[in-house]
Each structure stands twice: as C-alpha cells, then as structure tokens.
Design an enzyme around this catalytic site. Structure first.
Site, short mmCIF file in Angstrom:
data_model
loop_
_atom_site.label_atom_id
_atom_site.label_comp_id
_atom_site.label_asym_id
_atom_site.label_seq_id
_atom_site.Cartn_x
_atom_site.Cartn_y
_atom_site.Cartn_z
N GLU A 9 3.34 -9.66 5.74
CA GLU A 9 4.30 -8.78 5.07
C GLU A 9 4.56 -7.53 5.90
O GLU A 9 5.70 -7.10 6.06
CB GLU A 9 3.80 -8.37 3.68
CG GLU A 9 4.91 -7.75 2.86
CD GLU A 9 4.44 -6.62 1.93
OE1 GLU A 9 5.12 -6.42 0.92
OE2 GLU A 9 3.45 -5.95 2.23
N GLU B 133 0.82 -1.22 0.00
CA GLU B 133 0.00 0.00 0.00
C GLU B 133 0.85 1.27 0.00
O GLU B 133 0.52 2.26 -0.63
CB GLU B 133 -0.95 0.02 1.21
CG GLU B 133 -1.87 1.23 1.18
CD GLU B 133 -3.10 1.07 2.04
OE1 GLU B 133 -3.70 2.10 2.37
OE2 GLU B 133 -3.46 -0.06 2.39
#
Length: 257
Positions: free
Chosen positions: A94, A61
């Site tokens: 992650e 993101e």
C-alpha cells in the site's frame, strides 16, 4: 479472507511493526487533521485483530495519526483476519503504491519483502510491477554510507546523484563529490561528466585538501549529517554543519555539548 467495516476506538489500535514509512510531514498531518475534523475520515484504515489486545494497524498510519490529532475517539476501520506475512505485504505494498515514499523508505520496504518472503529480485519485480533493474538499483542505495542515506531521506541528495556516487568505491571520495554537489549545485548530468574526467589536483594544495576532506568525512560520519570545511591560505576558515530540520539541529547541539 474475512473482513468487515466497523467504528473502533483509536486507543485500541497498536502500530504496524512492518510500516515502511519512517517520516511523516507534520504540516501535512495538521492539514489532514483539520480536514478530518471538518469532514470526517472518508477512507477507512485497515486493521486486524491483535493476539494481545485490540487491533493491529495494517494500513493507514497517516490517517490514524491525523485522526488522533483531530481528537477522534472512534475511527472507521476495515477489520481483516489475516496472517503476519499477509499484514506485512499489504502494509508495504500500500505504501509503495503511493508516490511520496522517499527512495530510502522504498528500498527498505523492498528489502523487507525480500527478507521475509525469500524472493529473488526478478520475483519481486514481477510482484510489484517494476523492472528488475529498477528493484536492484533501488536496493543498492542501502549500500551507501550513513551520511549519504540521511541526505537522501531529507531530500538534500537526489536519487540520481546517489546512483552516481555508488559507482565510487571509496567513501572519502564519495564525501568529496557530495560536498561538490552541495556547494556547486551540480546537476546529475554535470556530475556524470565530471566523474568521467581525469582528476586534476594542484600539487600546492594537495596535502591541505586531503586533510580537510578527511576531517569532513570524519565529522560527517560522527554527526550523520553533511559537514563542509573551507580554509583560506592565511589559516582562517569556516566549519559548516548542514541540517534540514529541528531534529538534525538538536542532534548537532547535543553532540557538541
């Protein structure tokens, strides 16, 4: 697991609903955007086909936001055909493997994994390569009052201090010690030593102190931010709102209006 690397339109990518990161440093995003504009995006993001339209982000993101700032229309992406559960796990893992998640974001990510996968703390510890006490202590931070959680998120309260405050069952006393940490710049070791000592309160100022601390606690809860009140013997004093960014400042102003 089927996967392929493609250039896809940024406008076709929707956010990951399981994203554990809640706050992004705007200066760092600007720096990354500048780098992407000059050198391109070196590490692709990871997406999966959306059941509604386009793609749903799995991981990356920060890179996606910086690419938007850099004015990119297409972005390199690894497209994976995976389930909701796998998408959530990959996004959380992650982010957890990065060092810059704040302790509350980390704890909320662990809680998500526990809730969605019906894991025990022991199973989660093995899955994440952490010790069981580490996972348990991290999750316990979510039991703190809202104003202390906000202080951990904005960096004004360390995880070490917060763990010591967790040993205090009374929220009013937690607020009292939080104010002392802020005002006296107490180290974790100093706080630990003070908490072991028997409290010595002067009878003259006892009523005043209890009233002031009670009001500090009420205001801290109402604004979701640390509040300090100091008063002299003649009645003069100060009411101080502690904020760490523009968002906190604007929230104080709007509430006061």
């Amino acid at each position: 697991m089927v996967e392929k690397l493609e250039l896809i339109p940024l406008k076709d990518i929707s956010p990951n609903p399981y994203q554990p990161r809640l706050e992004f440093n705007q200066e760092e995003l600007d720096e990354l955007a500048k780098s992407i504009k000059e050198n391109g995006l070196i590490q692709p993001i990871i997406v999966r086909p959306s059941s509604i339209f386009g793609y749903e982000l799995i991981a990356g993101e920060r890179r996606l936001r910086a690419s938007e700032r850099a004015g990119l229309e297409l972005i390199p992406a690894v497209i994976k055909d995976i389930s909701n559960r796998e998408s959530m796990q990959q996004a959380i893992v992650e982010n957890l493997q990065r060092s810059n998640l704040n302790p509350i974001e980390e704890a909320k990510a662990y809680q998500q994994l526990l809730d969605k996968n019906q894991m025990t703390h022991e199973e989660l510890a093995i899955y994440m390569g952490k010790s069981r006490p580490y996972i348990t202590n991290s999750l316990r931070l979510l039991n703190l009052p809202t104003f202390l959680i906000r202080s951990i998120e904005n960096g004004s309260l360390s995880q070490g201090h917060a763990r010591l405050l967790l040993t205090i069952p009374d929220e009013e006393k937690q607020n009292y010690w939080f104010q002392r940490i802020s005002n006296e710049n107490l180290s974790v070791r100093q706080l630990e030593k003070l908490l072991k000592e028997k409290p010595k309160i002067k009878s003259k100022s006892k009523k005043i102190n209890i009233f002031i601390k009670d009001k500090e606690s009420e205001l801290s809860k109402a604004f979701g931010l640390p509040v300090t009140i100091s008063q002299k013997k003649d009645g003069q004093g100060q009411l101080v709102f502690h904020f760490s960014d523009d968002e906190d400042f604007n929230r104080i102003i709007n509430k006061l209006k």
